[in-house]
Design an enzyme around this catalytic site. Sequence first.
Site, mmCIF file in Angstrom:
data_model
loop_
_atom_site.group_PDB
_atom_site.id
_atom_site.type_symbol
_atom_site.label_atom_id
_atom_site.label_comp_id
_atom_site.label_asym_id
_atom_site.label_seq_id
_atom_site.Cartn_x
_atom_site.Cartn_y
_atom_site.Cartn_z
ATOM 1 N N ASP A 171 0.817 -1.224 0.000
ATOM 2 C CA ASP A 171 0.000 0.000 0.000
ATOM 3 C C ASP A 171 0.848 1.270 0.000
ATOM 4 O O ASP A 171 1.856 1.375 0.691
ATOM 5 C CB ASP A 171 -0.939 0.035 1.206
ATOM 6 C CG ASP A 171 -1.838 1.260 1.139
ATOM 7 O OD1 ASP A 171 -2.351 1.555 0.057
ATOM 8 O OD2 ASP A 171 -1.999 1.937 2.172
ATOM 9 N N ASP A 324 -8.385 4.178 5.789
ATOM 10 C CA ASP A 324 -7.087 4.568 5.208
ATOM 11 C C ASP A 324 -6.532 5.773 5.989
ATOM 12 O O ASP A 324 -5.980 6.707 5.400
ATOM 13 C CB ASP A 324 -7.208 4.888 3.711
ATOM 14 C CG ASP A 324 -5.851 4.948 3.022
ATOM 15 O OD1 ASP A 324 -4.824 4.657 3.680
ATOM 16 O OD2 ASP A 324 -5.813 5.308 1.839
#
Length: 450
Positions: A171, A324
């Site tokens: 990520d 996130d």
Amino acid sequence: MSGEGVLSGGLQGPPAELLLRDVHVLDPRAGIDRRLDVSVREGAIAELGEPGTISAQDAGEAIDGDGRLRLLPAFFDPHVHLRTPGQEHKEDLDSGTRAAAAGGYCGVIAMPNTDPVLDSAPLLRSLRDAAARDARIPVGFLAAVTRGLQGEQLTEMAELRQEGALGFSDDGEPVASAGVLRKALQYQRLCGGVLALHEEDPSLSRRGVMNEGTVSAALGLDGIPTVAESTMVARDAELAGYEGARVHFQHLSCAASAETVAAAKARGWHVSAEVTPHHLLLTDEAVRGMDTSMKMHPPLTAEGDRAALVQALRDGTIDCVATDHAPHAREEKEVPFEQAPMGTTGLETAFAALYSGLVLPGTLELGVLVQRMTAGASLFGLKEATIAPGRPAELVLVDLEEPWTAGEHGWQSRSENCCFAGRRLQGRIRLTLAAGRLVHRDRALAPAAA
Ligand SMILES: [Zn+2]
Ligand SMILES: [Zn+2]
């Protein structure tokens, strides 16, 4: 949610002793939607009874819900950045999990794009030890797919799994090479865990700083086209299907990606997906003011994409909400828009923002929101929080009526780059229990005598 062995931390205080009197319990998984007394003993849910039937003397502190406060299973966030090791000026294990507790979470999964990158078993071991010491709620870790997030050499995935990695992700970066990803999928099938994918074709996103569209054209900023994400989702869904591997698509931002996930699920491929509160609630119109807290990765997209994401979350194409949570220091964000780092914090506002923006207007049922905010645990092989006798106390008590302003009393997070800061919201977290411990208590809920 329980995952002894793979989650670390959250065992700091004593096990909770608590009576929640006349609270409106809503647990879609357990099929409960009514007023009850709920007692917690030695950190576990002991008893559920009709209001007024469980006496206070049997438990420790008693809190009165007046039939009004909602008791929900606590939330789980499969995608947060705790910035540890290496960027503790943005966030650390203590501040990040305090922010999560304040947001009603009983578990989070931290991403490996730290400094150094979490790509080796010894580093994972030391990080898990640190979390066991410092984290207020249980934390799981994803390890990197490729060494140093370079997209070339795979990490020792089997060894990292043995050391407790819940899965793998690069990520912040995509796994750009289809060949490298294919090899990772083959290892995933052998060693288990989940491959979580940040989907972006770098040859399409290039130097873009926001969504490509009418707003980027008006502002004269380099845009990132939604196909930078959706073409990679299509590629990787097909690769996962071909290899029979298990992938999870992170922070979907456009309609085309959601359509691909729906098609992949219809074909029986082992895919799941998450969406963030900001992609569900904001569009690239929010970037017009060049406010750097509106600069995210992937960027905020157009209204059609936002509406499609809401629909995909409602119908279950998108399995869960993930924040996130991406903290950045004030001086890093207080620069011209083009130069600012991407990301917004989100743990402390997720529930209230979604409740205010989707549930209150009638777009999403509260029960569906609760399901989607807890479902991330099972996607990574953990048990979701459930309100049932014998289960560990993973509970959140919320006041759905009182309005508040996001950030009005500051933040638990070390960073304050929240895209919802200053917004008037409804849905306030009063109390959070995680791993059987009382981990957050709102200032409005003063400790009462037992
Ligand atoms: Zn990402
Ligand atoms: Zn991320």
